[in-house]
Design an enzyme around this catalytic site. Structure first.
Site, PDB file in Angstrom:
ATOM      1  N   LYS A  78       0.833  -1.207   0.000  1.00  0.00           N
ATOM      2  CA  LYS A  78       0.000   0.000   0.000  1.00  0.00           C
ATOM      3  C   LYS A  78       0.867   1.257   0.000  1.00  0.00           C
ATOM      4  CE  LYS A  78      -3.598  -2.382   2.691  1.00  0.00           C
ATOM      5  NZ  LYS A  78      -4.304  -2.431   4.005  1.00  0.00           N
ATOM      6  N   VAL A  79       1.920   1.240   0.783  1.00  0.00           N
ATOM      7  CA  VAL A  79       2.895   2.328   0.826  1.00  0.00           C
ATOM      8  C   VAL A  79       4.168   1.832   0.156  1.00  0.00           C
ATOM      9  CG1 VAL A  79       4.265   3.827   2.328  1.00  0.00           C
ATOM     10  CG2 VAL A  79       1.894   3.284   2.932  1.00  0.00           C
TER      11      VAL A  79
END
Length: 317
Positions: free
Chosen positions: A285-286
């Site tokens: 996600k990051v």
């Protein structure tokens, strides 16, 4: 002791903050940069948020959990939207409920967390920590919402479209929903049912036609994620807004390039609100090379400081 190895680790001495009279917030934050613990993290958050907002190619997501609007944070967020510093807002229903209450001229009141809640119940006063508001406000809000729902188009709508229509019916420049509607900034609320806005929509639907597709926003939201060249997220709290924003990148070829989390929750219980942004990297996600930081403090303290410092820097570009 391996002095050569130690020298590679001991590279940045802690520098004590120097406080002088007439400092700006940005000058104070720059002094924080030499400090450790929360002060150093706050300074890092300002650096990252400045770079994120200054980047024209970055789509700026803002996650709004908790009870930020009754606490007095709505003006800050509305101004960020108005000035083009929020491209996508994801929020809890409660924040938009209290934004609408204020937009109708119905105030929240400073109270106390040390009080007799039974007495407040008898006086028809509701409490949100140290904020009070009368039950009558919700009666007025419900009347307003029923009027908005009665005027909605008789076609299938997304939750985002419903919130946009509510914003169009408000007349308060400090309102998040009104400002977002005027600026064309989408407001997504995946758990709208978990609020008075959602409850009133259900009550209206019991006797009238109202067609809201709870999944319709996903297509629009994913299009934004696919089309962005770079993505950054400012996350106040956690919960649904945080996950809705971060999970979006799982179906795209990219991850978030910037991520800031302002929270008081901790990771030990496994809940999302306390999950670290490092943990989000394990999900993709990051991004691996993302600039990210978590500041463990009350968002009503950290958000105004961060925004004030960043606005000062942006004004000097």
């Amino acid at each position: 002791m391996d002095f050569e190895a130690s020298a590679k680790i001991l590279t940045t001495p802690v520098k004590g903050a120097k406080i002088v009279s007439n400092m700006t917030v940005d000058e104070l934050v720059r002094e924080y940069a030499g400090c450790a613990f929360g002060a150093g993290r706050l300074a890092k958050a300002v650096d990252i948020y400045y770079e994120m907002l200054a980047s024209e190619k970055t789509t700026k997501f803002f996650g709004l959990a908790g009870a930020m609007t009754p606490a007095g944070m709505r003006n800050i967020i509305a101004d960020l939207i108005r000035d083009g510093y929020i491209d996508v807002l994801v929020t809890t229903g409660a924040n938009m409920v209290h934004d609408t209450v204020e937009a109708l001229g119905l105030h929240h009141y400073k109270g106390s967390d040390c009080t007799n809640d039974i007495q407040l119940r008898h006086e028809c006063i509701d409490r949100i920590y140290d904020v009070y508001l009368p039950d009558q406000h919700f009666t007025d809000l419900e009347e307003f919402l029923q009027g908005v729902y009665a005027g909605l188009p008789q076609e299938k709508l997304s939750i985002r479209q419903v919130l946009t229509e509510i914003g169009k019916n408000l007349d308060d420049d400090s309102s998040i929903l009104k400002t977002a509607a005027e600026m064309g900034v989408p407001v997504y609320c995946p758990a709208l049912q978990d609020s008075v806005i959602g409850l009133q929509a259900w009550l209206y639907k019991e006797g009238n036609p109202l067609h809201v597709d709870a999944f319709a926003d996903m297509h629009e939201f994913m299009e934004i994620c696919f089309e962005t060249e770079s993505a950054g997220a400012m996350l106040l709290g956690g919960g649904v807004p945080k996950n809705y924003i971060l999970q979006s990148m799982l179906v795209t070829p990219r991850s978030f390039d910037y991520a800031i989390q302002l929270t008081m929750d901790h990771p030990e219980t496994g809940g999302l609100s306390g999950a670290t942004l490092d943990e989000a990297q394990s999900w993709g996600k990051v991004g691996e090379n993302a600039k990210s930081v978590t500041v463990y403090a009350d968002s009503t303290i950290t958000l105004p400081l961060i925004v004030s410092a960043v606005r000062t820097r942006l004004s000097k570009r």
